[in-house]
Design an enzyme around this catalytic site. Structure first.
Site, PDB file in Angstrom:
ATOM      1  CG  ASN A   1      -1.838  -1.171   1.289  1.00  0.00           C
ATOM      2  OD1 ASN A   1      -2.474  -1.496   0.298  1.00  0.00           O
ATOM      3  ND2 ASN A   1      -1.908  -1.817   2.433  1.00  0.00           N
TER       4      ASN A   1
ATOM      5  CG  HIS B   1     -10.268  -1.602   7.556  1.00  0.00           C
ATOM      6  ND1 HIS B   1      -9.827  -1.659   8.847  1.00  0.00           N
ATOM      7  CD2 HIS B   1      -9.316  -2.179   6.793  1.00  0.00           C
ATOM      8  CE1 HIS B   1      -8.638  -2.245   8.871  1.00  0.00           C
ATOM      9  NE2 HIS B   1      -8.308  -2.562   7.636  1.00  0.00           N
TER      10      HIS B   1
ATOM     11  CD  GLU C   1     -12.876   1.216   3.735  1.00  0.00           C
ATOM     12  OE1 GLU C   1     -12.328   0.836   2.691  1.00  0.00           O
ATOM     13  OE2 GLU C   1     -13.132   0.472   4.682  1.00  0.00           O
TER      14      GLU C   1
ATOM     15  CB  SER D   1      -9.174  -1.537   1.951  1.00  0.00           C
ATOM     16  OG  SER D   1     -10.103  -2.418   2.545  1.00  0.00           O
TER      17      SER D   1
ATOM     18  CG  ASP E   1     -10.913   4.458   6.645  1.00  0.00           C
ATOM     19  OD1 ASP E   1      -9.859   5.047   6.357  1.00  0.00           O
ATOM     20  OD2 ASP E   1     -10.943   3.305   7.128  1.00  0.00           O
TER      21      ASP E   1
ATOM     22  CG  HIS F   1      -6.896   1.934   0.746  1.00  0.00           C
ATOM     23  ND1 HIS F   1      -5.754   1.190   0.623  1.00  0.00           N
ATOM     24  CD2 HIS F   1      -7.575   1.425   1.809  1.00  0.00           C
ATOM     25  CE1 HIS F   1      -5.740   0.250   1.554  1.00  0.00           C
ATOM     26  NE2 HIS F   1      -6.828   0.368   2.286  1.00  0.00           N
TER      27      HIS F   1
ATOM     28  CE  LYS G   1      -3.478   0.430   4.776  1.00  0.00           C
ATOM     29  NZ  LYS G   1      -4.815   0.261   5.318  1.00  0.00           N
TER      30      LYS G   1
HETATM   31  C1  LIG Z   1      -5.270  -0.135   6.669  1.00  0.00           C
HETATM   32  C2  LIG Z   1      -6.592   0.425   6.917  1.00  0.00           C
HETATM   33  C3  LIG Z   1      -6.937   0.956   8.165  1.00  0.00           C
HETATM   34  C4  LIG Z   1      -6.062   0.814   9.375  1.00  0.00           C
HETATM   35  O1  LIG Z   1      -4.937   1.611   9.322  1.00  0.00           O
HETATM   36  P1  LIG Z   1      -3.612   1.120  10.074  1.00  0.00           P
HETATM   37  O2  LIG Z   1      -2.811   2.351  10.213  1.00  0.00           O
HETATM   38  O3  LIG Z   1      -3.001   0.084   9.196  1.00  0.00           O
HETATM   39  O4  LIG Z   1      -4.046   0.541  11.387  1.00  0.00           O
HETATM   40  C5  LIG Z   1      -8.150   1.578   8.296  1.00  0.00           C
HETATM   41  N1  LIG Z   1      -9.023   1.645   7.275  1.00  0.00           N
HETATM   42  C6  LIG Z   1      -8.737   1.119   6.074  1.00  0.00           C
HETATM   43  C7  LIG Z   1      -9.729   1.245   4.979  1.00  0.00           C
HETATM   44  C8  LIG Z   1      -7.536   0.484   5.864  1.00  0.00           C
HETATM   45  O5  LIG Z   1      -7.274  -0.067   4.685  1.00  0.00           O
END
Ligand SMILES: *Cc1c(COP(=O)(O)O)cnc(C)c1O
Length: 395
Positions: free
Chosen positions: A48, A134, A182, A186, A211, A214, A245
């Protein structure tokens, strides 16, 4: 009662039989487009690190400087004595990047969600989530004690039905309603219909938590995410994201009003009861935000999009998006064991592509999840798509 080991061995055998067993694969090289696994070099299409920043010398330099100046650890929760200047500097940068009044950093994106949702809503309230959000948002919603309602992925008609139902409850006091989705999903790589979603939640007086894990680094004029791209930042109550990421570091954040941040400092249990992240990763994240916003970020972002188009064009026709919506390109396989076989066949010819299975996605919805980063070359993308066309014929 069987011993713990006997009990676990039975359950592990069940996972193996279902094609759902997982293992950690040791990697003997740094994260990048080439991975050394079991003495072989594989081209990595699983990361990522969308902008290829994790190995950037400026980040390493910022982290080493902070390590020398601030020491290894933060020694305590932010509320006790761990609120070091680098954390405050990161949060000022985050707020400016996201164009929100304030921002708050967490140890991970997961802990940002887990601290935030149960702080904002609880018993008597309602959390409405897209079916594909997620696990951290699902876990946080469950932990909050609020009533959890789920709508079919990106289905705004279903969301509208749930919001109407909430309006009609006639409870006093009126329940708080928090919608969680989101911006870029993801495991599917598609986007939420954000503008329509914002209109809808506004019509019903609900709040939105978005969220951007990505989308950060890849979308918008500041590359701050989908809210930035759509000019909707001011209408979204809570934005969250990860620093692990596209930013290539580690940590999570919440961005929103200064009241939101002040409230979370008082009520987010994962912030209050956990040692603050180390100053070195925090300083590296500040450096990453500067890079992402600057000309180098712009150039890397363009490269990632162009590679995503190249990969999308080379996927089996059934998996080809018209234009990629993100740097995540799934090839839906369905059957778990078939996905594992295909991932293994790709490894045999030099490519690392993960088979994503339940519980990360639904049962029978297994897929190969390709991601591209600015550090890939067009030649690597061409090679993996060539390998794929042979594979589609043979498996
Ligand atoms: C990876 C991810 C998270 C969590 O983030 P981390 O910093 O890895 O704990 C939250 N939401 C989504 C959509 C993710 O892909």
């Amino acid at each position: 009662m069987p011993s713990l080991t006997e009990d676990l061995d039975v359950r592990l055998a069940e996972l193996r039989a279902a094609g759902l067993h997982r293992e950690l694969r040791r990697i003997d090289s740094r994260q990048g487009t080439r991975l050394h696994i079991d003495g072989r070099e594989l081209v990595n299409f699983s990361s990522n690190d969308y902008l290829g920043l994790t190995g950037h010398p400026a980040l390493a330099e910022a982290a080493s400087r902070a390590l020398r100046d601030w020491g290894c650890g933060s020694t305590a929760s932010r509320l006790v004595c761990g609120s070091l200047a680098p954390h405050h500097e990161l949060e000022a940068r985050l707020a400016d990047w996201k164009q929100t009044g304030a921002a708050l950093s967490f140890a991970t994106g997961y802990s940002a969600a887990l601290g935030t949702i149960p702080a904002l809503v609880g018993t008597g309230d309602i959390v409405v989530v897209d079916r594909l959000v997620h696990a951290c948002c699902v876990d946080a919603a469950r932990q909050s004690g609020a009533q959890l309602r789920v709508f079919r992925h990106n289905d705004l008609a279903r969301l509208a039905d749930i919001l109407k139902w909430a309006d009609g409850l006639g409870r006093n006091p009126r329940p708080r309603v928090l919608v969680v989705t989101e911006s870029v999903f993801s495991m599917d790589g598609d986007r939420a219909p954000l503008r329509e979603l914002v209109e809808l939640k506004d019509r019903h007086g609900a709040w939105l938590m978005l969220d951007e894990a990505h989308a950060g680094g890849l979308l918008g004029t500041r590359r701050a995410g989908l809210a930035d791209a759509e000019g909707l930042t001011a209408r979204i109550e809570v934005q969250m994201g990860t620093l692990g990421k596209a930013l290539g570091c580690a940590g999570g954040y919440i961005a929103g009003s200064s009241s939101l941040v002040e409230f979370l400092i008082n009520r987010a249990r994962t912030l209050i009861f956990s040692t603050a992240p180390p100053p070195s990763t925090v300083a590296a994240a500040s450096c990453a935000i500067d890079l992402v916003r600057g000309p180098e970020g712009a150039e890397r972002c363009l490269r990632t999009w162009s590679l995503a188009e190249g990969l999308a064009a080379g996927l089996p026709p059934s998996a080809q998006p018209a234009t990629p919506a993100s740097a995540i390109l799934p090839w839906h396989v369905g059957d778990e064991r078939r996905a594992v076989r295909q991932a293994s066949a790709l490894r045999d010819v030099g490519f690392f592509v993960p088979a994503i299975r339940h519980p990360t996605v639904g049962r029978g919805a297994a897929r190969l999840r390709f991601t591209v980063t600015a550090a890939h070359t067009p030649e690597e993308v061409a090679r993996v798509t060539a390998a794929l066309s042979t594979l589609t014929l043979s498996l």
